[in-house]
Design a protein around this motif. Structure first.
Motif, PDB file in Angstrom:
ATOM      1  N   ASN A   1       0.855  -1.188   0.000  1.00 14.25           N
ATOM      2  CA  ASN A   1       0.000   0.000   0.000  1.00 14.25           C
ATOM      3  C   ASN A   1       0.887   1.232   0.000  1.00 14.25           C
ATOM      4  N   SER A   2       0.663   2.131  -0.942  1.00 13.44           N
ATOM      5  CA  SER A   2       1.570   3.274  -1.089  1.00 13.44           C
ATOM      6  C   SER A   2       1.332   4.382  -0.077  1.00 13.44           C
ATOM      7  N   ASP A   3       0.069   4.544   0.398  1.00  9.69           N
ATOM      8  CA  ASP A   3      -0.215   5.700   1.256  1.00  9.69           C
ATOM      9  C   ASP A   3      -0.736   5.328   2.630  1.00  9.69           C
ATOM     10  N   HIS A   4      -1.661   4.373   2.705  1.00  9.27           N
ATOM     11  CA  HIS A   4      -2.254   4.006   3.987  1.00  9.27           C
ATOM     12  C   HIS A   4      -2.818   2.584   3.883  1.00  9.27           C
TER      13      HIS A   4
ATOM     14  N   TYR B   1      -4.970  -0.703   3.380  1.00  5.07           N
ATOM     15  CA  TYR B   1      -6.152  -1.050   2.591  1.00  5.07           C
ATOM     16  C   TYR B   1      -6.119  -2.548   2.320  1.00  5.07           C
TER      17      TYR B   1
ATOM     18  N   LYS C   1       0.533   0.281   5.891  1.00  3.85           N
ATOM     19  CA  LYS C   1       1.128   0.946   4.736  1.00  3.85           C
ATOM     20  C   LYS C   1       2.404   0.193   4.366  1.00  3.85           C
TER      21      LYS C   1
ATOM     22  N   PHE D   1       2.093   6.426   8.761  1.00  3.57           N
ATOM     23  CA  PHE D   1       1.230   7.043   7.754  1.00  3.57           C
ATOM     24  C   PHE D   1       0.371   8.097   8.444  1.00  3.57           C
TER      25      PHE D   1
ATOM     26  N   ASP E   1     -13.903   5.404  -0.365  1.00  8.36           N
ATOM     27  CA  ASP E   1     -12.840   4.973  -1.280  1.00  8.36           C
ATOM     28  C   ASP E   1     -13.468   4.480  -2.580  1.00  8.36           C
TER      29      ASP E   1
ATOM     30  N   TYR F   1     -10.547  11.651   3.259  1.00  8.52           N
ATOM     31  CA  TYR F   1      -9.712  10.659   3.948  1.00  8.52           C
ATOM     32  C   TYR F   1      -9.659  10.948   5.443  1.00  8.52           C
TER      33      TYR F   1
ATOM     34  N   ASN G   1      -4.094   6.077  -3.264  1.00  6.31           N
ATOM     35  CA  ASN G   1      -3.383   4.935  -2.683  1.00  6.31           C
ATOM     36  C   ASN G   1      -3.274   3.841  -3.736  1.00  6.31           C
TER      37      ASN G   1
ATOM     38  N   HIS H   1      -2.712  -0.010  -4.264  1.00 10.24           N
ATOM     39  CA  HIS H   1      -2.746  -1.291  -3.566  1.00 10.24           C
ATOM     40  C   HIS H   1      -2.351  -2.382  -4.546  1.00 10.24           C
TER      41      HIS H   1
END
Length: 559
Positions: free
Chosen positions: A103-106, A108, A119, A152, A499, A527, A548, A550
């Motif tokens: 996960n690039s941002d948070h 999921y 993350k 994150f 999302d 968010y 984000n 995933h």
């Protein structure tokens, strides 16, 4: 006496000599294969009396497939299985599976067992062996997970002291930490291991496997593989029990649920130093429940089922009715004066399989808070309800034998109905009597969308045997019950955290290897329920948008 002993010994020897690897399970969430078996039934290639609402399944018994991990018989040789005791016993090396997630941002994603919401990068490795002689079987399939788990931007970074206090006022009653610790996370587990005695259609034993109850595919209300597997005693069917009125399946469990011992947020005080975190009791919980379903002989393909589960601190559980509360009254007036505090959930489900049309429709309707009496239920039947509803349809491609297009859609609704305006039912899996809620090691054991989470998903895939390539669209609404109770609209602008995800996904096979992959782009609106740089002159313009990425990649080697 000697004659009786000889006869008993002979009977045991005969039983052992005719034993086969009957009680080998296919773990819930097994990459590629888990959904493949259900597709086989949709296409009319395996027994239509299997509900797929009590999993794991036992393919060798219920589907008559010779090798659990080679259902299409494409492997040239099965070198992972050996026999002993003159053929009475079998030993099998289980596939080695390596799952990865990013996960690039948070955080999921859900339905990933021992993995955690995090993350960054994480990986899970599992493998082991299965052996059986006579009715006794042992499956040893441990798991190990490692997550980088970097920092994150979470709830605390975008909210004031009042919001933080409201967050804890709600999440002090469920064990669902936003972040699992302050650094890299790693854990070893017994994973999908079990030891069983199986006689005909019934099996009993000790297990740490994940369990899935209900007909849902993306989500289910009571039990899924969203959280790590937990230790439990089980009595369950391994194939449908056929009778003159139809077929039956069932499972009864008594389980141990563990705590994460983590706070909901890494921040546990307000800016003024006031403590807002209430430490939960540090003791494991006893979880018990049942799942029974029936397929009427006169309505082929229709399954009707009932599930019920109880959750209590183990030190409070006393007596047979405490450990096996199967016949406890559904209505509250029957439970007044209970010897100890406990929580319960129940659901009614149905699945209708149409093999000629290569389609299925299903639903799972549950209640998180039982009514006081029948008058209460009739007056407010939607109080504390949640549901899962789904449809699947396979369309053959012309002149392409075995190939087709699979359409699937599923809706999960866990947020409260409008009845909350009259009487608040609280969030699903959240209870005041057992403050960890229905969780294991910090993750909800039911629907992965979590308490108050709603999901609408739709996917289309090209399918050819084990191969599957397609795309998926989903809309995920986070914890609506918490938001509505604690984060009111600002100048008429909703603060819903939603999302929107679009994913490419696929399964593939190559010789002994199975591959599964998913690449999803997710745009989060509002968010963490934050309205940044909000312009009050504009009506409902979602902001604080976050992107984000995933990604999932798995490789399974079949010996």
């Amino acid at each position: 006496m000697k004659t009786i002993f000889i006869k008993i010994s002979a009977a045991i020897i005969i039983c052992l000599s005719y034993s086969t690897v009957h009680s080998q399970s296919l773990p819930v969430g097994t990459p590629v294969l888990d959904d493949y078996y259900r597709r086989l039934q949709l296409l009319g290639k395996i027994d239509s009396t299997i509900s797929f609402a009590i999993r794991p399944i036992y393919p060798i018994i219920s589907t008559k497939i010779a090798d659990v991990y080679d259902p299409d018989s494409t492997l040239k040789a099965n070198t992972g299985t050996i026999t002993f005791a003159k053929g009475a016993g079998k030993f099998m090396i289980l596939p080695l599976t390596w799952q990865q997630q990013f996960n690039s941002d948070h955080p999921y994603g859900w339905n990933d067992g021992l993995m955690i919401p995090a993350k960054g990068y994480q990986t899970l490795i599992s493998g082991g062996f299965f052996t059986q002689i006579g009715p006794l079987s042992i499956q040893f399939r441990p798991e190990y997970v490692y997550a980088v788990n970097p920092v994150f931007e979470g709830f605390a970074s975008g909210h004031n002291d009042q919001d933080l206090a409201s967050y804890y006022g709600y999440h002090n009653f469920i064990d669902a930490p936003e972040r699992f610790g302050n650094g890299p996370y790693h854990k070893a587990s017994l994973g999908q291991s079990s030891i069983r005695l199986t006689f005909g259609p019934v099996s009993m034993g000790l297990s740490n496997e994940n369990i899935w109850w209900g007909p849902g595919i993306r989500n289910s209300l009571l039990l899924t593989n969203n959280a790590p597997g937990f230790k439990h005693v089980t009595i369950n069917t391994v194939r449908p029990i056929n009778t003159i009125i139809g077929s039956f399946e069932g499972q009864i469990i008594g389980a141990r649920l563990n705590n994460s011992n983590l706070s909901p947020l890494n921040v546990t005080t307000t800016s003024t130093g006031n403590n807002i975190y209430i430490v939960k009791p540090d003791e494991w919980r006893y979880y018990s429940g049942f799942n029974f379903n029936y397929q009427p002989k006169w309505v082929p393909g229709l399954f009707i089922g009932l599930t019920r589960a109880f959750d209590a601190y183990h030190s409070d559980v006393k007596g047979f009715s405490g450990y096996m509360p199967l016949f406890t009254g559904y209505q509250k007036f029957n439970t007044i004066g209970d010897a100890f505090p406990r929580d319960q959930v129940t659901s009614f489900y149905a699945r209708w399989l149409f093999t000629h049309a290569k389609a299925e429709i299903y639903f799972d309707y549950g209640l998180n808070d039982n009514s006081y009496n029948w008058a209460d239920f009739i007056g407010s039947p939607e109080h504390s309800r949640a549901y899962v509803f789904g449809i699947r349809k396979f369309i053959d491609l012309p002149n392409k034998k075995g190939q087709g297009i699979l359409f699937s859609t599923e809706i999960t609704q866990l947020s409260q109905s409008p009845d909350r305006l009259v009487r608040d039912a609280g969030g699903w899996y959240i209870h005041s009597q057992v403050t960890q809620g229905m969780t294991n090691e910090g993750q909800v054991i039911g629907a992965g969308t979590g308490s108050g989470g709603n999901l609408q998903s739709f996917d289309v895939s090209w399918v050819n045997g084990l191969k599957k390539i397609g795309f998926q669209f989903e809309r995920y609404e986070h914890d609506v019950d918490f938001m509505q109770a604690n984060l009111p609209p600002i100048n008429g602008n909703s603060r819903n955290w939603v999302d929107l995800g679009f994913a490419l996904l696929g399964d593939w096979e190559y010789k002994n290897l199975l591959f599964n992959a998913k690449l999803e782009g997710i745009k989060s609106l509002n968010y963490e329920w934050v309205l940044k740089n909000h312009d009050p002159s504009l009506y409902y313009i979602p902001n604080n948008s976050v992107f984000n990425l995933h990604a999932e990649l798995g490789i399974t080697y079949r010996f």
